[in-house]
Structures are given as structure tokens and as C-alpha cells.
Design an enzyme around this catalytic site. Structure first.
Site, mmCIF file in Angstrom:
data_model
loop_
_atom_site.group_PDB
_atom_site.id
_atom_site.type_symbol
_atom_site.label_atom_id
_atom_site.label_comp_id
_atom_site.label_asym_id
_atom_site.label_seq_id
_atom_site.Cartn_x
_atom_site.Cartn_y
_atom_site.Cartn_z
ATOM 1 N N SER A 183 3.830 3.488 -4.676
ATOM 2 C CA SER A 183 2.833 2.894 -3.789
ATOM 3 C C SER A 183 2.800 1.372 -3.819
ATOM 4 C CB SER A 183 1.452 3.447 -4.120
ATOM 5 O OG SER A 183 1.077 3.019 -5.412
ATOM 6 N N HIS A 211 2.531 9.705 -0.779
ATOM 7 C CA HIS A 211 2.805 8.559 0.106
ATOM 8 C C HIS A 211 4.052 8.778 0.972
ATOM 9 C CE1 HIS A 211 -0.146 5.509 -1.038
ATOM 10 N NE2 HIS A 211 0.001 5.884 -2.279
ATOM 11 N N LYS A 242 -4.065 11.250 2.889
ATOM 12 C CA LYS A 242 -3.327 10.079 3.374
ATOM 13 C C LYS A 242 -2.818 10.358 4.794
ATOM 14 C CE LYS A 242 -2.502 7.991 -1.095
ATOM 15 N NZ LYS A 242 -2.466 8.792 -2.329
HETATM 16 C C1 LIG Z 1 -3.171 9.178 -3.540
HETATM 17 C C2 LIG Z 1 -2.312 9.877 -4.518
HETATM 18 C C3 LIG Z 1 -2.770 10.967 -5.263
HETATM 19 C C4 LIG Z 1 -4.202 11.411 -5.197
HETATM 20 O O1 LIG Z 1 -4.451 12.131 -4.052
HETATM 21 P P1 LIG Z 1 -5.955 12.641 -3.784
HETATM 22 O O2 LIG Z 1 -5.777 13.794 -2.879
HETATM 23 O O3 LIG Z 1 -6.674 11.488 -3.173
HETATM 24 O O4 LIG Z 1 -6.516 13.025 -5.101
HETATM 25 C C5 LIG Z 1 -1.889 11.617 -6.095
HETATM 26 N N1 LIG Z 1 -0.609 11.201 -6.217
HETATM 27 C C6 LIG Z 1 -0.135 10.141 -5.548
HETATM 28 C C7 LIG Z 1 1.285 9.738 -5.709
HETATM 29 C C8 LIG Z 1 -0.975 9.437 -4.680
HETATM 30 O O5 LIG Z 1 -0.502 8.379 -4.038
#
Ligand SMILES: *Cc1c(COP(=O)(O)O)cnc(C)c1O
Length: 396
Positions: A183, A211, A242
Site C-alpha cells: 500500500s 489493494h 476498498k
Molecule cells: C485494508 C486492508 C486490510 C483490512 O481490510 P478491512 O476489510 O478494512 O479489515 C487487510 N489487508 C490489507 C492488505 C489491506 O490493505
């Protein structure tokens, strides 16, 4: 008792503040989207959401959620296996399985829970987990809950991964785990090479697509589409928070027996409430939409290309992204904060990151591109970067 503890917390909080690491919540008073209204009434263009496909406020998802609320109610008041499973949940699991071309899927309240509940039921002290050094916090926490021996390799470094795999040969089972897209830099894990090493050293492969899904690959189907590693990745985890609508919810998808075992033993699945019907139904609608055509994903890819090219032409130092994350490198922590603040005055909402979120001397502004952005939004953002970048001496 609380008096002493209160003093301790007050001191810790001031230390966080003095280190410049205090996180303030920035309040938005509009729906999530390309243009948002913030607390002071200012309208800004949003370049720091994970709203890659621009679906957070999409009319079709809102309609699907409303319909599900009318037909299936508001909440489930139960975990999945007692009385928290509706047809809506099964439909969403099937849609995710279809999207990733896997065998089965299990839903969680969040990807944080999917990662928290995936290692401990599958592996024990006789086994090994080999984890990328830049993996998400939820993977790190999930690994901590499991008794397997831990190995760590430098970010996307295949020579180091090979060395760790050699060291882990004594263990019974080996699992390599990586984020799909990292990220902070926006780089993609080299899944083809990871799968080659997994075969050579008899390991399984897990990737967190949070992501990457919806973003990478010809049609946004994630890392296995990009690297043609279908059938070679055993476990995928991901989020609905996301690309896929941005509400809430996570999942693990992959081999049938693995998902079967998670339904028996995964603690965040067994001991936490089911996602609400409206979220499940709108989630299914996301995958229906993405199946109809590739327009949204195509627009995202075009937007990223447009933004990157023009920013590089303007003289900015942009990491070579393969995702919707563009890291504008500034190297200096204070500069990253000043620049983000000045950009907000120009109506551009971005976040500056510096140590310890990124390595020392690698401060940056992370720009997240969305299919919700129109060319005029991108142009306005680029113009603001050039104006402020010139003012602050980033551009000569
Ligand atoms: C955002 C993210 C998460 C968390 O996801 P949520 O559904 O918001 O708990 C887990 N792993 C990665 C790689 C992320 O970028």
C-alpha cells in the site's frame, strides 16, 4: 487506580503528539466520492480513498442495499452457523468464488478478521509461515495467533524468499504469504516467481488481494489474472472495503478443503456476527456489475496512466506503480506534511506519509486514483501539485 493510569496515558498521548504522529480524524459531511465536503464546509477532490472503482456511492449498490433491507431486514443478530446465514450471504460467497476462479469462499466482518482467522486453524508448531516484510498489520497479527514457525523475507525479494524457504525445509507444511499490492509503494508482489519458488520448495501460497483486486490484471481480477497464477495460489483474502463498494466485509477464497476447515475452526467466523443483508446483497451487485463489462476498470487504468505520465512529465519523482497507488516521493518528512496541507488549501485531499509508516528518508505523498475521477479532477490535482511543488521548491 485510574488516576495513575490516566497520568500514564496522558504522558503517552503527549509523546505521540510531540513526535508529530498524532492521528486526527478528518470529518467528511458528504458521501464518499471524487468530490467530497469536509468539516469546515470546503469542497475538495479526494485522492486518498481506497475507492478505486468509484463504487462507494454508486446508485446501483445503493438500490441493491435498499432492496435487501426491504426484503431481508436490517441485521442478522447471529453468527453464520447458528442463524446468521441468508441466501444473500451464500450468493455473495458464490459471486466471489466466481470472480477469483476459486473453489469456495467464506465471509468475515472484515479482511482484518479474515487474516486474523486464517493461519491458526490451518497450521501448527510443526509448520512454517514465510511472510513478506511489508505485509499488512492484519497478516502480522494473524501470524502471531498461530504457533507455526515464522520466517520473514525482504519486500518482494525473491532471493531472500528462496533462502527462507531453504531454512524452512524441516517443517511439515510451508505457507508463503504476501500482500498483492503493497500500500505504500503501490508495487505488485511477483506472484509468478513466488509460485515457482513455492513449487520448488514444496510450499503453499496465500495472497491478500485487498489493494490488488479490482485493480490489477486485464479486467481487475487481481494478481492471478495479471500473472496467470490461477490454480497455483491456494488462499486469497480480500476486503469489500476498498474496490468492491467500500462498505465493510472481508473474505477468504481458495481451495475447497481449506474453506471447509475455516468454517469449522476459524474464530472470527465462529464467534463474530454475520454481515448485514444489505452489505451482502450490494456486494453481490458489485460482482454482477464487474461481470457485465470492463468499463469501470478500463477507466481506472486510463486515469492512473494519465496522472502518472503528466506528473512525471512535470518533473515529479513517482515510484513505478503497477496499481492505483502513486507515491509522489519527497523524501523529507516535514515537506510531506507541508505539501499535503498546502494541497488541501488548493482543494486537493491527499495524505503525506513519513517514518515510521515508510522508511526513514522516504517521505512521500500517496495519491490514490479512482475510476470516479474525471479528467478535469485529475487536471486540477496535477495543476495544484505543480503550483505547490514549485512554491515549496520540489520542482525546479
Ligand atoms: C485494508 C486492508 C486490510 C483490512 O481490510 P478491512 O476489510 O478494512 O479489515 C487487510 N489487508 C490489507 C492488505 C489491506 O490493505
Amino acid at each position: 487506580m485510574y488516576g495513575k493510569f490516566k497520568n500514564y496515558l496522558t504522558d503517552e498521548l503527549s509523546a505521540i503528539q510531540e513526535a508529530g504522529l498524532f492521528k486526527n480524524e478528518r470529518v467528511i459531511t458528504s458521501p464518499q466520492g471524487a468530490a467530497i465536503t469536509v468539516g469546515n464546509g470546503q469542497e475538495v477532490l479526494n485522492f486518498c480513498a481506497n475507492n478505486y472503482l468509484g463504487l462507494s456511492n454508486h446508485p446501483r449498490l445503493i438500490a441493491a442495499a435498499k432492496k435487501a433491507m426491504d426484503e431481508r431486514g436490517y441485521g442478522m443478530s447471529s453468527v453464520r452457523f447458528i442463524c446468521g446465514t441468508q441466501d444473500t450471504h451464500k450468493e455473495l460467497e458464490a459471486a466471489i468464488t466466481d470472480f477469483f476462479k476459486t473453489e469456495d469462499t467464506i465471509l468475515y466482518a472484515a479482511c482484518f478478521d479474515a487474516n486474523g482467522g486464517v493461519f491458526e486453524p490451518l497450521l501448527s508448531e510443526q509448520d512454517a509461515i514465510i511472510s513478506d516484510s511489508l505485509n499488512h498489520a492484519s497478516i502480522i497479527d494473524g501470524v502471531r495467533l498461530c504457533k507455526a514457525k515464522r520466517y520473514r523475507y525482504a519486500n518482494a525479494d525473491m532471493a531472500d524468499l528462496e533462502k527462507q524457504l531453504q531454512d524452512a525445509q524441516e517443517q511439515r507444511f510451508r505457507l508463503i504469504v504476501t500482500d498483492g499490492v503493497f500500500s505504500m509503494d503501490g508495487n505488485v508482489a511477483p506472484m509468478d516467481k513466488i509460485c515457482d519458488l513455492a513449487e520448488k520448495y514444496d510450499a503453499m501460497v496465500m495472497v491478500d488481494e485487498s489493494h490488488s483486486a479490482g485493480v490489477v490484471g486485464q479486467t481487475g481480477r487481481g494478481v492471478s489474472e495479471k500473472f496467470n497464477t490461477y490454480g497455483r495460489v491456494d488462499i486469497y483474502t480480500g476486503t469489500l472495503g476498498k474496490s468492491f463498494g467500500g462498505a465493510v466485509g472481508g473474505f477468504t477464497t481458495g481451495r475447497k478443503e481449506i474453506i471447509d476447515m475455516l468454517r469449522q475452526r476459524s474464530r472470527p467466523y465462529l464467534f463474530s456476527n454475520s454481515i448485514p443483508p444489505m452489505v451482502a446483497a450490494a456486494g453481490t451487485e458489485v460482482f454482477n456489475m464487474l461481470k457485465e463489462n470492463n468499463d469501470i476498470h478500463d477507466k481506472l487504468v486510463k486515469n492512473v496512466e494519465y496522472f502518472r505520465t503528466r506528473m512525471i512529465d512535470a518533473g515529479f519523482d513517482i515510484l513505478p506503480t503497477q496499481s492505483a497507488i502513486c507515491a509522489v516521493m519527497l523524501y523529507d518528512a516535514k515537506l510531506s506534511q507541508d505539501m499535503a496541507a498546502e494541497l488541501q488549501k488548493e482543494g486537493i485531499y491527499v495524505t503525506g506519509f513519513y517514518y515510521p509508516v515508510v522508511p526513514k528518508g522516504k517521505a512521500r505523498i500517496r495519491v490514490q486514483i479512482s475510476a470516479a475521477h474525471e479528467l478535469e479532477h485529475l487536471d486540477k490535482c496535477i495543476a495544484a501539485f505543480i503550483k505547490i511543488g514549485t512554491q515549496l521548491g520540489v520542482l525546479k
